[in-house]
Scaffold this active site. Structure first.
Site, short mmCIF file in Angstrom:
data_model
loop_
_atom_site.label_atom_id
_atom_site.label_comp_id
_atom_site.label_asym_id
_atom_site.label_seq_id
_atom_site.Cartn_x
_atom_site.Cartn_y
_atom_site.Cartn_z
N HIS A 304 27.36 114.11 31.63
CA HIS A 304 27.73 113.00 32.51
C HIS A 304 29.25 112.89 32.49
O HIS A 304 29.83 112.62 31.45
CB HIS A 304 27.08 111.72 31.96
CG HIS A 304 27.36 110.48 32.72
ND1 HIS A 304 26.43 109.91 33.56
CD2 HIS A 304 28.45 109.69 32.77
CE1 HIS A 304 26.95 108.82 34.08
NE2 HIS A 304 28.17 108.67 33.62
N HIS A 347 30.01 103.50 24.85
CA HIS A 347 31.43 103.81 24.69
C HIS A 347 32.23 102.55 24.41
O HIS A 347 31.76 101.42 24.64
CB HIS A 347 31.99 104.51 25.94
CG HIS A 347 31.87 103.72 27.21
ND1 HIS A 347 30.67 103.53 27.86
CD2 HIS A 347 32.79 103.07 27.96
CE1 HIS A 347 30.86 102.81 28.96
NE2 HIS A 347 32.14 102.51 29.04
N GLU A 353 37.39 96.91 31.67
CA GLU A 353 36.55 97.22 32.83
C GLU A 353 35.92 95.94 33.38
O GLU A 353 35.10 95.32 32.72
CB GLU A 353 35.43 98.18 32.42
CG GLU A 353 35.91 99.44 31.72
CD GLU A 353 34.75 100.25 31.17
OE1 GLU A 353 33.58 99.89 31.42
OE2 GLU A 353 35.01 101.24 30.48
N HIS A 377 33.91 94.17 30.36
CA HIS A 377 33.91 94.84 29.06
C HIS A 377 35.38 95.10 28.74
O HIS A 377 36.00 95.99 29.31
CB HIS A 377 33.07 96.11 29.11
CG HIS A 377 31.65 95.83 29.55
ND1 HIS A 377 31.11 96.32 30.72
CD2 HIS A 377 30.70 95.06 28.98
CE1 HIS A 377 29.86 95.88 30.84
NE2 HIS A 377 29.58 95.11 29.80
N HIS A 383 30.15 98.92 24.66
CA HIS A 383 29.12 98.56 25.64
C HIS A 383 28.41 99.82 26.08
O HIS A 383 28.75 100.93 25.67
CB HIS A 383 29.74 97.83 26.84
CG HIS A 383 30.84 98.58 27.52
ND1 HIS A 383 32.10 98.71 26.98
CD2 HIS A 383 30.89 99.25 28.69
CE1 HIS A 383 32.86 99.41 27.78
NE2 HIS A 383 32.15 99.76 28.82
#
Ligand SMILES: [Fe+2]
Length: 451
Positions: A304, A347, A353, A377, A383
């Site tokens: 990903h 992460h 964010e 976050h 999170h």
């Protein structure tokens, strides 16, 4: 000279809205446009006398010596100095600027909000702006603020510009018209608009109530990200950005102009509409973009990639590769990676964010992150997927799978974001958000071969 049937003539929302005069395609182009024939000087910028008795004026968005400079030459009925008189300070208590650190508010943590509800009170673009977070410092032109707008009323003979910032507008509900000095932008959900620093405009409600998100960029302008090895195509393509054609008003009516300057609001009174630019040319413009034209790229075998592959626009900081703000889009797309945990991994990140949901369901948070809602976050706060998303992604059969009915975005900044008192106490904060991770259990088994 300003014929009533002229499609370039603006109308207020209180009168029937005429045909939109149109847009010009391209990102950062050196455009030229005129609402009356011959209004735009050719071969030079500042003739001794402009046609139609217009005044020539330059709006500079960068220092003169920037490379390339961003500026637009406007040919207008009155110079902007006539759209300004003595200033009085006014209070817009819900529109905050950085630094805005409330000692009673804890910004450290994971936060999520339901949509901020509409008010019974009539609200305009100015009175309906609700700051959620701030980052950096408006006085040093670093960082940003995030806002929710709740708009039910048009601005009538009332105009605004921000000397502090460029505004990125992300509608979630309703339709708005931005009648700007350089022309008209009509905006609806699944589109975004950019209103550059210093651009004067009025906001009208075409279809209300209107709610959406705003990223107020104190720093260097948004630009297209470098695509690197992706090459010349995909992601956001320059031709899909649209700048308005010239449109003007010639109205003598008592009017007010509100200016945001170093985090404070000031009002000045004039006797006419300041939307009087009959022709312009340059590369410093407002523009809109249809998010449905964003061409996502992603993993086609395994793993990903970082969400930077979904960057629509980036506002650079002084440090190469490190954005003051990235605007990132999570839209419908195919997921095909093999033997891969497909949602975003767990992460924590030096960037902070702030996400918003435009419509549908976000894959890492199937519940709770609803259209009109936001989440934060913050810098170096862990999170990732909730229990439901983790279990589904860990156990499903991985054939090609299309994520549909989904459009969310992220305002990501290198600076920590501070919650306003409004975000912490008045907005519909989900106090139980942190519990979405509470039932993730320990699965560890030291037996050889356990997976
Ligand atoms: Fe994240």
């Amino acid at each position: 000279m300003n014929r009533p049937t002229d499609p370039h003539k603006m109308t207020q929302a209180s009168t029937p809205v005429g045909t939109h005069p149109g847009y010009m395609p391209g990102f950062g182009n050196d455009f030229e446009t005129e609402a009356l024939p011959g209004a735009l000087p050719q071969g030079m910028n500042s003739p001794q006398r402009c046609n139609y008795g217009l005044y020539g004026e330059q709006l500079s968005g960068t220092a003169f010596t920037a490379n390339p400079p961003e500026r637009t030459w406007c040919y207008r009925i009155r110079p902007s100095v006539k759209h300004s008189h003595r200033y009085e300070k006014i209070d817009l208590p819900y529109w905050k600027s950085a630094p805005c650190v409330d000692p009673d508010v804890i910004s450290l943590g994971q936060y999520r909000w339901n949509p901020v509800p509409h008010s019974d009170e009539g609200l305009t673009w100015l009175t309906g702006m609700r700051t959620m977070t701030t980052a950096g410092d408006v006085n040093t032109q670093t960082g940003m603020a995030s806002h929710i707008y709740l708009v039910t009323e048009s601005m009538v003979d009332d105009y605004f510009y921000s000397a502090d910032s460029e505004l990125l507008v992300v509608p979630q509900e309703g339709r708005l018209r931005f009648a700007t000095e350089m022309g008209i932008i009509d905006l609806e959900p699944k589109e975004i608009a950019i209103l550059p620093r210093g651009l004067l405009y009025r906001v009208e409600v075409l279809e209300g109530p209107a709610r959406g998100f705003v990223c107020e960029n104190y720093g260097q302008k948004f630009e297209l990200p470098g695509r690197g090895p992706i090459g010349a195509n995909c992601m956001a393509n320059p031709r899909d950005f649209k700048a308005p054609v010239a449109a003007f008003e010639d109205r003598e009516v008592p009017s007010t102009v509100t200016i945001k300057w170093c985090g404070q609001f000031h009002r000045t009174r004039i006797g006419h509409s300041p939307l009087d630019v009959v022709a312009w040319h340059g590369n410093y413009t407002p523009y809109k973009y249809d998010l449905r034209t964003y061409c996502p790229v992603g993993a086609i075998l395994f793993d990903h990639p970082d969400p930077s592959i979904f960057t629509v626009l980036t506002a650079p900081s002084g440090q190469p590769g490190t954005a003051n703000i990235d605007f990132v889009l999570f839209r419908d797309r195919w997921m095909v990676a093999e033997d891969t945990f497909r949602p975003p991994w767990y992460h924590k990140n030096i960037m902070s964010e702030l996400m918003g949901n435009i419509y549908g369901q976000y894959d890492a948070k199937p519940q709770g992150f609803i259209p009109g809602g936001m989440s934060l976050h913050n810098m170096m706060i862990p999170h990732g997927p909730d229990k439901e998303a983790f279990e589904k992604a860990s156990n499903s059969n991985l054939g090609p799978d299309k994520l549909e009915n989904t459009m969310s975005f992220m305002f990501e900044t290198r600076f920590p974001q501070h919650l306003t008192a409004f975000a912490a106490t008045e907005a519909p904060l989900q106090d139980d958000y942190i519990d979405c991770w509470s039932d993730i259990e320990k699965k560890f088994d030291g037996s050889p071969g356990k997976k």
